[in-house]
Design a protein around this motif. Sequence first.
Motif: not given
Ligand code: 5GP
Length: 217
Positions: A133, A135-141, A165, A185-187, A192-193
């Motif tokens: 993967e 990027i892991v943000d909230t980890g839900k994915t 994150k 931060r959003f990258v 990554l789009d």
């Molecule tokens: P989750 O919250 O499920 O861990 O992350 C969900 C998805 O949000 C990631 O797989 C990614 O596609 C998108 N995402 C989260 N943070 C960012 C970010 O900073 N930049 C981009 N381009 N996508 C993000």
Amino acid sequence: GGKDGGIVINDDWPGYSLELFNYPKHYSGDLECVYIPHGVIMDRTERLARNIMGDLGDHDIVVLCVLKAGYQFCADLVERIKALSRNSDHTLPMSVNFIRLKSYVNDQSTEDLHIVGAEDLSFLTGKNVLIVEAIVDTGKTMKTLLKHVEAFRPKMIKVAGLLVKRVPNSSGCLPDYVGFEIPNRFVVGYALDYNEYFRDLNVSFSSFKTDFNFTDV
Ligand code: 5GP
């Protein structure tokens, strides 16, 4: 064994000035800084490949790349695993598969994730699976995916995440292999789009300006 928390990027890291790097003209004015240069990602990826080889090097592995954002990291990681494999006595037969996760909720937090592409993952049964993967943000994915993959009873599941994150991780899931721990931060860049913009950006992980206006692109 290779479990570490990744390279930590602190909250006060301003990034590098954009003027120090080349980037596509069509994004000039939209980006703030270069957060993590491409070369640093490559060097870190090489080390992750070594850690993965150390843990999985004696078994076949099935790589499961999470599209779209994961394709660049997956390609580079697989290249480095292959390079290690051909330079060592341990060889690592590897196959690469792709899945895509989609949320059907417009703009909302992605509570209801739907797996597109390889709904039937029965080829994972009994195998060592490496989920890749970006990027892991909230980890839900990651949590949704792990649950889905576990149902096919692989022998082992490991997760590689290039970026994690520093946010309250709602799922409690963290990758086994982490490239970088970054601020909230959003990258963009390195596949990554933001609504499909910036995927073609090769300077890696520039964060874009908050007043970014899509009509400018
Ligand atoms: P989750 O919250 O499920 O861990 O992350 C969900 C998805 O949000 C990631 O797989 C990614 O596609 C998108 N995402 C989260 N943070 C960012 C970010 O900073 N930049 C981009 N381009 N996508 C993000």
